[in-house]
Motif scaffolding. Structure first.
Motif, PDB file in Angstrom:
ATOM      1  N   GLN A 291       0.823  -1.208   0.000  1.00 35.86           N
ATOM      2  CA  GLN A 291       0.000   0.000   0.000  1.00 35.86           C
ATOM      3  C   GLN A 291       0.853   1.252   0.000  1.00 35.86           C
ATOM      4  O   GLN A 291       0.610   2.190  -0.779  1.00 35.86           O
ATOM      5  CB  GLN A 291      -0.904  -0.020   1.234  1.00 35.86           C
TER       6      GLN A 291
ATOM      7  N   SER B 258       2.676   1.754  -3.374  1.00 32.57           N
ATOM      8  CA  SER B 258       1.759   2.149  -4.443  1.00 32.57           C
ATOM      9  C   SER B 258       1.391   3.618  -4.349  1.00 32.57           C
ATOM     10  O   SER B 258       1.439   4.355  -5.345  1.00 32.57           O
ATOM     11  CB  SER B 258       0.502   1.273  -4.386  1.00 32.57           C
ATOM     12  N   TYR B 259       1.032   4.071  -3.157  1.00 32.29           N
ATOM     13  CA  TYR B 259       0.604   5.466  -3.018  1.00 32.29           C
ATOM     14  C   TYR B 259       1.778   6.427  -2.959  1.00 32.29           C
ATOM     15  O   TYR B 259       1.590   7.634  -3.089  1.00 32.29           O
ATOM     16  CB  TYR B 259      -0.283   5.611  -1.776  1.00 32.29           C
TER      17      TYR B 259
ATOM     18  N   ILE C  21       1.805   7.907  -6.320  1.00 32.23           N
ATOM     19  CA  ILE C  21       0.811   8.972  -6.472  1.00 32.23           C
ATOM     20  C   ILE C  21       1.353  10.286  -5.912  1.00 32.23           C
ATOM     21  O   ILE C  21       1.241  11.351  -6.542  1.00 32.23           O
ATOM     22  CB  ILE C  21      -0.495   8.578  -5.765  1.00 32.23           C
TER      23      ILE C  21
ATOM     24  N   GLY D 297      -3.760  10.524  -1.270  1.00 25.78           N
ATOM     25  CA  GLY D 297      -2.515   9.777  -1.137  1.00 25.78           C
ATOM     26  C   GLY D 297      -1.861   9.947   0.214  1.00 25.78           C
ATOM     27  O   GLY D 297      -1.237   9.008   0.735  1.00 25.78           O
TER      28      GLY D 297
ATOM     29  N   ALA E  79      -3.599   7.594   2.653  1.00 23.28           N
ATOM     30  CA  ALA E  79      -3.150   6.214   2.446  1.00 23.28           C
ATOM     31  C   ALA E  79      -1.702   6.039   2.878  1.00 23.28           C
ATOM     32  O   ALA E  79      -1.331   4.972   3.405  1.00 23.28           O
ATOM     33  CB  ALA E  79      -3.326   5.826   0.979  1.00 23.28           C
ATOM     34  N   GLU E  80      -0.873   7.046   2.667  1.00 24.80           N
ATOM     35  CA  GLU E  80       0.544   6.943   3.018  1.00 24.80           C
ATOM     36  C   GLU E  80       0.752   6.873   4.527  1.00 24.80           C
ATOM     37  O   GLU E  80       1.705   6.247   5.001  1.00 24.80           O
ATOM     38  CB  GLU E  80       1.302   8.144   2.440  1.00 24.80           C
TER      39      GLU E  80
ATOM     40  N   CYS F 236      -5.992   3.016  -6.602  1.00 20.90           N
ATOM     41  CA  CYS F 236      -4.695   3.660  -6.839  1.00 20.90           C
ATOM     42  C   CYS F 236      -4.261   3.512  -8.293  1.00 20.90           C
ATOM     43  O   CYS F 236      -3.926   4.501  -8.957  1.00 20.90           O
ATOM     44  CB  CYS F 236      -3.647   3.071  -5.897  1.00 20.90           C
TER      45      CYS F 236
END
Length: 368
Positions: A148, A151-152, A155, A198, A201-202, A336
């Motif tokens: 996760q 991936s972000y 972004i 983002g 999520a980060e 994402c």
């Protein structure tokens, strides 16, 4: 005149930044619990201190006095190294934050690249926290959290690329000073929304806290960490939240700038003069210029401006946690890669085309 050695000066500078950051983390936890209690029609913490303001210190004291227990089959070195790495890399980002013109530990020309590198390295702390426990479920959770974050991270870096294109520099102070004419949130509002998503999520915050969802996984990769070791994870999580909110304020909301608000209000000057016969913008401008001529008051106003904008972003983080339901992990990754990333790539193509069409590329990026 007393002479202080450079090492002592460096230690004092670090303490002047890290101690207020840790205190802000403590009160962010109180603010989160009080805000969510208000949204859910509860009282929240109100017994320890005035209006529950000392609740965070009571929780910290409880965790510090508890006995830590390490699993017998775990790798003890990695078991304790994971939380330490996570906290260290969460606090390293504060070293390049400009709290005012020249008010930073290091006015680094590659500050944005440094922040991306630090946030990427913090992923290893989460991976090391789940690996040594010899439990396949916790290890899978750590891998899921790592996937996760990686991936972000793409972004966030792609969104930052557009800010760099507009400002022409990787220096955070240059990015803030580039917003004296207009805050970047106005021309890049969709990118601001994507960057905010983002950031949530980060930092593993709800509704994207798939790695540490309490109702399903107890504490995710933090399971079996207790006492002081758990405090490291706790401080790292909320320290990252405060850092991301400060970074969002610097990149999109003008950072420490406050006089630019007066410059924007000058467009309303004529209308107000016609109605009230008062040149109120000129009065405010003169008052602020007199205040800003004093260095101490100038630094105070700059810090208050950055703190106010960061507090608004922290409240938005809490608001998102109390408002949106948690999504599944496959939905998180699909959102994402199939929604956010194509939109960001489209803006990466669109924004330079617009800048080139109007011949308004920054000087550092004017390569055509």
């Amino acid at each position: 005149m007393y002479y202080l050695p450079p090492t002592l000066i460096s230690i004092l500078e670090v303490l002047l930044v890290i101690v207020p950051a840790l205190l802000s983390v403590a009160y962010v936890t109180v603010a989160e619990r009080k805000t969510m209690a208000s949204m859910q029609r509860r009282l929240g913490p109100n017994a320890v201190g005035f209006f529950g303001l000392l609740q965070a210190f009571a929780d910290a004291l409880k965790l510090l006095l508890k006995e830590y227990v390490a699993p017998t089959q775990a790798n003890i070195v990695l078991f304790f190294l994971g939380p330490v790495i996570t906290l260290i890399f969460a606090l390293l980002g504060y070293g390049v934050i400009p709290y005012g013109p020249g008010l930073s530990i290091s006015d680094f020309n590659l500050a944005i690249l440094y922040l991306l590198a630090v946030s990427a390295l913090a992923t290893y702390g989460i991976l090391l926290a789940g690996y040594p426990k010899k439990q396949i479920i916790i290890y899978i959770i750590a891998l899921r959290s790592t996937a996760q974050l990686v991936s972000y991270e793409l972004i966030l870096s792609s969104a930052l690329l557009l800010v760099i294109i507009l400002s022409g520099s990787l220096n955070l102070t240059v990015n803030v000073e580039s917003q004296r004419a207009v805050w970047f949130i106005l021309p890049l509002f969709p990118i601001f929304i994507i960057f905010f998503i983002g950031s949530i999520a980060e930092t593993n915050r709800p509704p994207f806290d798939l790695a540490e969802v309490e109702s399903e996984l107890v504490s995710g990769f933090m399971t079996e960490h207790a006492a002081v070791v758990f405090v490291f994870f706790f401080l790292a999580e909320y320290g990252s939240i405060v850092l991301m909110c400060i970074l969002t304020s610097l990149l999109f909301l003008g950072g420490y700038l406050i006089l630019d608000i007066i410059y924007l209000l000058t467009y309303l000057d004529f209308i107000v003069w016609e109605i009230f016969f008062i040149d109120w913008v000129l009065v405010l401008d003169g008052l602020l210029e007199n205040i800003m001529s004093t260095p101490a008051l100038e630094g105070l106003i700059y810090g208050f401006s950055l703190g106010l904008k960061s507090s608004m972003m922290i409240f938005t983080f809490i608001w998102a946690r109390a408002s949106f339901p948690r999504i599944r992990f496959d939905q998180l990754m699909s959102f994402c890669w199939t929604v956010l990333l194509p939109i960001v790539f489209a803006f990466i193509i669109l924004v330079p085309c617009i800048l080139y069409s109007f011949d308004i590329f920054p000087v550092n990026l004017d390569l055509f």
